[in-house]
Write an enzyme that holds these catalytic residues in place. Structure first.
Site, PDB file in Angstrom:
ATOM      1  N   CYS A  64       3.456   0.838  12.352  1.00  0.00           N
ATOM      2  CA  CYS A  64       2.980   1.822  11.384  1.00  0.00           C
ATOM      3  C   CYS A  64       1.548   2.243  11.719  1.00  0.00           C
ATOM      4  O   CYS A  64       0.728   1.414  12.126  1.00  0.00           O
ATOM      5  CB  CYS A  64       3.026   1.251   9.966  1.00  0.00           C
ATOM      6  SG  CYS A  64       4.668   1.289   9.224  1.00  0.00           S
ATOM      7  N   MET A  99       6.844   4.173   4.334  1.00  0.00           N
ATOM      8  CA  MET A  99       6.640   2.748   4.601  1.00  0.00           C
ATOM      9  C   MET A  99       5.532   2.179   3.716  1.00  0.00           C
ATOM     10  O   MET A  99       5.595   1.029   3.278  1.00  0.00           O
ATOM     11  CB  MET A  99       6.313   2.515   6.074  1.00  0.00           C
ATOM     12  CG  MET A  99       7.463   2.776   7.023  1.00  0.00           C
ATOM     13  SD  MET A  99       8.974   1.888   6.576  1.00  0.00           S
ATOM     14  CE  MET A  99       8.411   0.185   6.639  1.00  0.00           C
ATOM     15  N   GLU A 100       4.509   2.978   3.446  1.00  0.00           N
ATOM     16  CA  GLU A 100       3.437   2.536   2.560  1.00  0.00           C
ATOM     17  C   GLU A 100       3.968   2.330   1.140  1.00  0.00           C
ATOM     18  O   GLU A 100       3.607   1.354   0.466  1.00  0.00           O
ATOM     19  CB  GLU A 100       2.304   3.572   2.565  1.00  0.00           C
ATOM     20  CG  GLU A 100       1.421   3.558   3.803  1.00  0.00           C
ATOM     21  CD  GLU A 100       2.130   4.060   5.057  1.00  0.00           C
ATOM     22  OE1 GLU A 100       1.672   3.741   6.171  1.00  0.00           O
ATOM     23  OE2 GLU A 100       3.136   4.789   4.930  1.00  0.00           O
ATOM     24  N   ASP A 114       5.818 -14.359  -8.013  1.00  0.00           N
ATOM     25  CA  ASP A 114       4.941 -15.531  -7.951  1.00  0.00           C
ATOM     26  C   ASP A 114       4.431 -15.944  -9.328  1.00  0.00           C
ATOM     27  O   ASP A 114       4.396 -17.136  -9.657  1.00  0.00           O
ATOM     28  CB  ASP A 114       3.760 -15.238  -7.021  1.00  0.00           C
ATOM     29  CG  ASP A 114       2.750 -16.358  -7.003  1.00  0.00           C
ATOM     30  OD1 ASP A 114       3.128 -17.498  -6.640  1.00  0.00           O
ATOM     31  OD2 ASP A 114       1.580 -16.112  -7.356  1.00  0.00           O
TER      32      ASP A 114
END
Length: 317
Positions: A64, A99-100, A114
């Protein structure tokens, strides 16, 4: 194999929206419905993580490009057993931002995963996908109701067709965009000859010509007279076209500013001067198409209010 060279692609406004869905046991819904968790506020952490993930995509995905990002937004919605995360990314650059957006959505989902682990171990991340992708030159390709016809004139005292890389390159690109070639010829660096040819093809009653592209004769030498001949034929000069070509070329070579080419309309024919070198022609064609095709709708009266509405929406995003 490796990173794709996007250096010659024109800059344009590009955006993408990606989604990631985190599924959880609905037994913890009451505990997190307001965004609270043992490790902090879910919404705040996801927005920070999604923003950082989008900005760091080129560090995480090997091929990228590091790109200038103009805007990132992260939105969360908590439902009965799902957290839907949407990340929108916007940039004005040579390549897309899907993609970002995908990386931002993924990192945001992992961060939420998390902070919810202490509440329940049965968590999963699903449906990481692009919801919307916009921008790039492909969005400006237009379907024209009529066939388009073109003429290519190479201005040279010494070049033959076998040696004329620039003229043949223009012909190939025009064919790619659906033009039918009326004529491709080489004419000398002579003001009267150039003017005569431009008038002949623009005014011809036998075959309509929508576009004439010349290559050569746009420099500063004594024999470079293509711009002078072209100006004598034009009804309307369209300076924005050649300003764009020189701006595009100047980012790639400091010599682009020396080109004196002009562009404009005679009757219903668009005339554009390009430089003589094959490299300069290739770069100019990248900047010229497909956006220039819209002018034929304007000339023919096919332009609609719908197009203006689309432009306004694009600029607001």
């Amino acid at each position: 194999m490796g990173m794709i060279d996007v250096g010659d692609k024109p800059e344009s406004l590009r955006s993408a929206i990606a989604q990631a869905v985190l599924e959880f046991d609905n037994s913890i819904y009451e505990s997190i419905k307001d965004g609270n968790s043992p490790k902090g506020n879910i919404f705040e952490i996801a927005r920070i993580a999604g923003t950082m993930g989008a900005k760091k995509t080129f560090d995480l995905i090997p091929y990228c490009h590091p790109i200038p990002i103009d805007d990132i937004s992260v939105e969360l919605n908590i439902e009965s057993n799902q957290i839907k995360i949407e990340v929108r990314v916007k940039s004005v650059w040579n390549t897309g931002v899907e993609m970002e957006a995908l990386t931002g959505a993924t990192i945001a989902a992992l961060s939420v995963y998390d902070i919810l682990k202490p509440l329940k171990s049965s968590l999963s991340i699903n449906n990481i996908e692009i919801l919307e992708k916009k921008g790039g030159i492909g969005e400006f390709k237009e379907d024209f109701k009529e066939n388009l016809y073109a003429v290519v004139l190479t201005i040279s005292d010494s070049r033959s067709k076998d040696q004329d890389k620039s003229g043949r390159l223009i012909v190939d690109v025009l064919n790619k965009y659906g033009f039918t070639m009326v004529e491709y010829k080489i004419i000398p660096d002579d003001l009267e000859t150039i003017e005569k040819e431009l008038r002949y093809f623009s005014d011809s009653n036998k075959k309509k010509v929508d576009m004439i592209i010349t290559t050569g004769g746009t420099g500063a030498s004594p024999r470079d007279v293509t711009p002078e001949a072209t100006r004598k034929t034009l009804d309307k000069e369209i300076s924005g076209i050649v300003e764009n070509l020189r701006h595009y070329g100047q980012k790639r070579t400091p010599l682009s500013m020396l080109s004196r080419g002009v562009a404009g309309i005679r009757g219903k024919t668009l005339i554009v001067n390009l430089p003589g070198s094959a490299l300069a022609v290739s770069q100019s064609l990248n900047a010229l198409f497909p956006g220039v095709i819209h002018i034929f709708k304007i000339i023919s009266g096919q332009q609609t209010r719908h197009h203006h509405d689309q432009q306004d929406k694009q600029q607001q995003k």
